[in-house]
Design a protein around this motif. Sequence first.
Motif, short mmCIF file in Angstrom:
data_model
loop_
_atom_site.label_atom_id
_atom_site.label_comp_id
_atom_site.label_asym_id
_atom_site.label_seq_id
_atom_site.Cartn_x
_atom_site.Cartn_y
_atom_site.Cartn_z
N GLY A 21 0.82 -1.23 0.00
CA GLY A 21 0.00 0.00 0.00
C GLY A 21 0.84 1.26 0.00
O GLY A 21 0.39 2.33 -0.43
N SER A 22 2.07 1.14 0.49
CA SER A 22 2.98 2.31 0.52
C SER A 22 3.72 2.48 -0.81
O SER A 22 4.50 3.42 -0.94
N LYS B 24 -7.39 -12.01 1.02
CA LYS B 24 -7.80 -12.01 -0.38
C LYS B 24 -8.81 -10.89 -0.70
O LYS B 24 -8.63 -10.12 -1.64
N ASP B 25 -9.84 -10.77 0.13
CA ASP B 25 -10.88 -9.76 -0.13
C ASP B 25 -10.32 -8.35 0.03
O ASP B 25 -10.68 -7.44 -0.71
N ASP B 26 -9.46 -8.19 1.04
CA ASP B 26 -8.86 -6.87 1.27
C ASP B 26 -7.98 -6.46 0.07
O ASP B 26 -8.05 -5.32 -0.39
N ILE B 27 -7.19 -7.42 -0.41
CA ILE B 27 -6.30 -7.11 -1.54
C ILE B 27 -7.14 -6.81 -2.79
O ILE B 27 -6.84 -5.87 -3.54
N ALA B 28 -8.22 -7.57 -2.98
CA ALA B 28 -9.11 -7.33 -4.12
C ALA B 28 -9.72 -5.92 -4.03
O ALA B 28 -9.82 -5.20 -5.02
N TYR B 29 -10.11 -5.54 -2.82
CA TYR B 29 -10.67 -4.20 -2.60
C TYR B 29 -9.65 -3.13 -2.99
O TYR B 29 -9.96 -2.18 -3.72
N ARG B 30 -8.40 -3.31 -2.54
CA ARG B 30 -7.38 -2.28 -2.81
C ARG B 30 -7.00 -2.24 -4.29
O ARG B 30 -6.75 -1.15 -4.83
N THR B 31 -6.96 -3.40 -4.94
CA THR B 31 -6.66 -3.36 -6.39
C THR B 31 -7.84 -2.70 -7.12
O THR B 31 -7.64 -1.97 -8.09
N SER B 32 -9.08 -2.89 -6.62
CA SER B 32 -10.24 -2.25 -7.27
C SER B 32 -10.18 -0.73 -7.11
O SER B 32 -10.75 0.01 -7.90
N LEU B 33 -9.48 -0.26 -6.08
CA LEU B 33 -9.31 1.19 -5.90
C LEU B 33 -8.31 1.75 -6.90
O LEU B 33 -8.25 2.96 -7.10
N GLY B 34 -7.52 0.86 -7.48
CA GLY B 34 -6.55 1.33 -8.47
C GLY B 34 -5.10 1.00 -8.14
O GLY B 34 -4.20 1.30 -8.92
N PHE B 35 -4.86 0.38 -6.97
CA PHE B 35 -3.48 -0.02 -6.67
C PHE B 35 -3.06 -1.15 -7.62
O PHE B 35 -3.81 -2.12 -7.77
N PRO B 36 -1.90 -1.02 -8.27
CA PRO B 36 -1.45 -2.13 -9.12
C PRO B 36 -1.15 -3.35 -8.25
O PRO B 36 -0.79 -3.20 -7.07
#
Length: 284
Positions: A81-82, A107-119
């Motif tokens: 995230g950094s 898994k769900d947390d990472i999916a959420y963050r990638t959906s925000l736009g994090f590569p």
Amino acid sequence: MNDIKINMLGTGSPRASLERSGPSQVLLIDETPILIDCGEGTVRQLMKAKIDLKKVEHLYFTHLHADHVYGYGQFLVAGWGSGRKKLTVVGPAGVKRFHNQMLELFKDDIAYRTSLGFPSNGILDVEVIEIEEDGEVPGDIPAKVKAARMVHNVPTFGYRFQVGEKAVVISGDTAPTQSLIELSEGANVLIHDCCLTTTSFYKDTTSPTMKKVWENLQKEHCTPKQAAETAQKAGVKQLVMTHFLPGIDKEEIYHEASQVFDGDIIVPDDLLTVSVSEKTEVLN
Ligand SMILES: [Zn+2]
Ligand SMILES: [Zn+2]
């Protein structure tokens, strides 16, 4: 000439402590950070040490006991995230399963963050290397790394990081072993498990259970004297003790070690920094 420093991020043990963070240290080779173990609080300790989280792209686990891995979930996700773009994790057999379980857990947390736009690189493409036996560990860090099996009740490796003429060795958790003496030969700094201190909270217990635990621990860890004997036999320049239970007496540990080791002895608090130069010195 490489600039080499070690920051003793966390010098604690499985016992939760307000004074000592969980086992972790970072080796800095010309500002390239190499994290070794990732105990509770490692992310905060890295931040206190002013080490940029996103730049920590290499992690070596000595073993997978809880106290050495408690901080991994936060390191894995918060480092990404950094802005971390890649990560290589090295450890004994089981480290792949451990890493994959952590990914599954979040898994769900990472999916959420990638959906925000994090590569997703830096978290879903982590390279995990399992070490099966003693010897050189291949990798793209500016040091030659050698691993040797220690004496502990799960697969545990000590590591030697060799940079030119300079060498830093970390024992992980271990009872005394010839392997560590050989791994540490002539090293500038040996960071050594020193869990078995007579002033720890186990000493005065009347509980038969805890007495039994204390007895059994003698087969898994080292006393200050045993750590110092290894340092002496290996001819290292400096011994840095770690993995302290709550309630230790630093002077007593220093005294016990100084009876058998005639090099430099350090009984650090968290975040102590050692500079590995011709003459190894403590910076704070
Ligand atoms: Zn352990
Ligand atoms: Zn431990």
